[in-house]
Design a protein around this motif. Structure first.
Motif, PDB file in Angstrom:
ATOM      1  N   GLN A   1     139.790  58.716 150.293  1.00 44.49           N
ATOM      2  CA  GLN A   1     140.397  57.696 149.445  1.00 44.49           C
ATOM      3  C   GLN A   1     139.341  56.745 148.884  1.00 44.49           C
ATOM      4  O   GLN A   1     139.423  56.326 147.724  1.00 44.49           O
ATOM      5  CB  GLN A   1     141.436  56.918 150.246  1.00 44.49           C
ATOM      6  CG  GLN A   1     142.659  57.753 150.632  1.00 44.49           C
ATOM      7  CD  GLN A   1     143.642  56.967 151.476  1.00 44.49           C
ATOM      8  OE1 GLN A   1     143.416  55.803 151.790  1.00 44.49           O
ATOM      9  NE2 GLN A   1     144.742  57.602 151.846  1.00 44.49           N
TER      10      GLN A   1
ATOM     11  N   GLU B   1     137.630  58.415 146.073  1.00 42.04           N
ATOM     12  CA  GLU B   1     138.495  58.392 144.897  1.00 42.04           C
ATOM     13  C   GLU B   1     138.508  57.002 144.275  1.00 42.04           C
ATOM     14  O   GLU B   1     138.555  56.849 143.046  1.00 42.04           O
ATOM     15  CB  GLU B   1     139.910  58.815 145.292  1.00 42.04           C
ATOM     16  CG  GLU B   1     140.906  58.830 144.140  1.00 42.04           C
ATOM     17  CD  GLU B   1     140.521  59.820 143.056  1.00 42.04           C
ATOM     18  OE1 GLU B   1     140.876  59.570 141.887  1.00 42.04           O
ATOM     19  OE2 GLU B   1     139.883  60.849 143.378  1.00 42.04           O
ATOM     20  N   THR B   2     138.459  55.961 145.123  1.00 47.18           N
ATOM     21  CA  THR B   2     138.400  54.590 144.620  1.00 47.18           C
ATOM     22  C   THR B   2     137.132  54.367 143.803  1.00 47.18           C
ATOM     23  O   THR B   2     137.153  53.692 142.765  1.00 47.18           O
ATOM     24  CB  THR B   2     138.465  53.603 145.797  1.00 47.18           C
ATOM     25  OG1 THR B   2     139.678  53.802 146.523  1.00 47.18           O
ATOM     26  CG2 THR B   2     138.428  52.161 145.301  1.00 47.18           C
TER      27      THR B   2
ATOM     28  N   ARG C   1     144.802  47.072 147.865  1.00 45.26           N
ATOM     29  CA  ARG C   1     145.320  47.898 146.777  1.00 45.26           C
ATOM     30  C   ARG C   1     145.022  47.230 145.437  1.00 45.26           C
ATOM     31  O   ARG C   1     145.201  46.025 145.277  1.00 45.26           O
ATOM     32  CB  ARG C   1     146.822  48.090 146.940  1.00 45.26           C
ATOM     33  CG  ARG C   1     147.456  48.966 145.849  1.00 45.26           C
ATOM     34  CD  ARG C   1     148.949  49.128 146.086  1.00 45.26           C
ATOM     35  NE  ARG C   1     149.172  49.829 147.346  1.00 45.26           N
ATOM     36  CZ  ARG C   1     150.392  50.064 147.838  1.00 45.26           C
ATOM     37  NH1 ARG C   1     151.466  49.653 147.186  1.00 45.26           N
ATOM     38  NH2 ARG C   1     150.521  50.691 148.983  1.00 45.26           N
TER      39      ARG C   1
END
Length: 368
Positions: free
Chosen positions: A179, A182-183, A289
């Motif tokens: 993740q 991907e960030t 987020r």
């Protein structure tokens, strides 16, 4: 047969009686060597000959605490229990010999305090393996003990469960690393997209906006690099934590293969502590987020566009032709009363370039 074997266990060494077996006045049995060890421990100042107390003395039965008084022959004056010795011989012949031959026995650890005693029990109070003499006379005489085998099985099961838990944690952390990667890609893509939008709007402005455009790009690149560096640093932290847990897991697997119970138990306590510390990921930060967004750099030049359209660089039509150069120069001088005045009004109308939002408001640590 298990009940018979229990009856043939010495209460001192916790192993099957070793001949010669002596019977005490209270009718309890001991290995003569164990009886001599108790006698010497209870009478440390009596003279010895060849490792055996040669004069009379007394000690207490380890089973019932009955006081046993010895004559000048010491433990050699105690009567041998030939019946128990014969039963041991019969038991070994009929049952032990009929069992499959055991695997080659590994060297067993000996007690550091009582060098002739094997480590055969586990002190639950202190959490260390020890010998039966330490329980009777040594540092663990007031402690709670248990058979070494039962504690070995319990902690081996616990270690296996912890390793299985670490395997699950490794999968979860690997997912977090994916993740984070991907960030990084999202931050790069969003940064490129927003820079393109900002540059496209800046292209509609004249040279007066060039400094502002460069300044905005510098600020955007700085935040993008700061965010990327933060995410990459966080990725390395998770990678280092994953590598550390993998090493601990490999150590745990090697420990599970340790055949010697005492060695295993000596290594397990610290290993379990390391596993517990490694399983705790509370010190690792989490990314909030939307942290990858760069939308706060969106710009609108409607008001600035109106100010630019109101700038008037034209000279008066009635002005003489010979004054054209002067008027041209006046764009920075006298005629600047209109042109430069409008530029000044434009600068006043342009909003100040605000610094990007501090990353401290975008990051949240697990501890918070």
């Amino acid at each position: 047969m298990d009940s018979l074997e229990k009856q043939l266990i010495c209460p001192i060494c916790l192993e099957m009686f070793t001949k010669p077996v002596v019977i005490l006045p209270c009718q309890h049995n001991l290995c003569r060597k164990c009886a001599n060890d108790i006698f010497q421990s209870s009478n440390p100042y009596l003279p010895t000959r060849g490792g055996t107390v040669a004069s009379g003395g007394r000690f207490r039965c380890p089973s019932c605490r009955h006081e046993v008084v010895l004559d000048r022959h010491g433990v050699y004056g105690l009567q041998r229990n030939l019946l128990v010795e014969n039963i041991i011989d019969m038991y070994k012949q009929e049952y032990i010999s009929s069992r499959p031959s055991p695997e080659q026995k590994v060297d067993q650890l000996m007690c550091e305090v009582h060098e002739d005693e094997k480590i055969n029990i586990y002190c639950l109070t202190c959490g260390v393996p020890t010998c039966s003499m330490c329980k009777v006379f040594g540092a663990h005489k007031d402690c709670e003990v248990a058979p070494l085998n039962s504690i070995y099985q319990t902690q081996k099961t616990e270690l296996s469960d912890r390793i299985a838990m670490m395997v699950g944690n490794n999968d979860r952390i690997q997912g977090i690393i994916s993740q984070l990667e991907e960030t990084c890609r999202s931050i790069e893509e969003n940064g490129r997209r927003q820079k393109s939008k900002v540059c496209e709007k800046f292209d509609h402005l004249y040279a007066i906006m060039e400094d502002r455009k460069r300044e905005m790009n510098v600020k955007m690149n700085a935040e993008q690099e700061e965010k990327l560096n933060y995410i990459r640093r966080l990725t390395r932290k998770y990678g280092d934590h994953l590598e550390s847990m993998t090493k601990i897991m490999e150590t745990g697997i090697q420990t599970l293969e340790e055949p010697e119970m005492a060695v295993f138990l000596q290594n397990t306590k610290l290993l379990l502590q390391k596993i517990a510390e490694a399983s705790n990921t509370s010190h690792l930060e989490r990314v909030e987020r939307g942290y990858e967004n760069m939308d706060h750099y969106s710009v609108s030049f409607k008001r600035e566009g109106r100010a630019l359209r109101n700038i008037d660089f034209a000279r008066d039509d009635d002005e003489e032709e010979e004054d054209e150069d002067e008027v041209g120069v006046d764009a920075d001088g006298r005629a600047g009363q209109t042109a430069s005045g409008e530029v000044d009004s434009l600068n006043e109308a342009l909003p100040p370039l605000l610094p990007p939002q501090p990353l401290s408001t975008c990051r949240t640590a697990t501890s918070s």
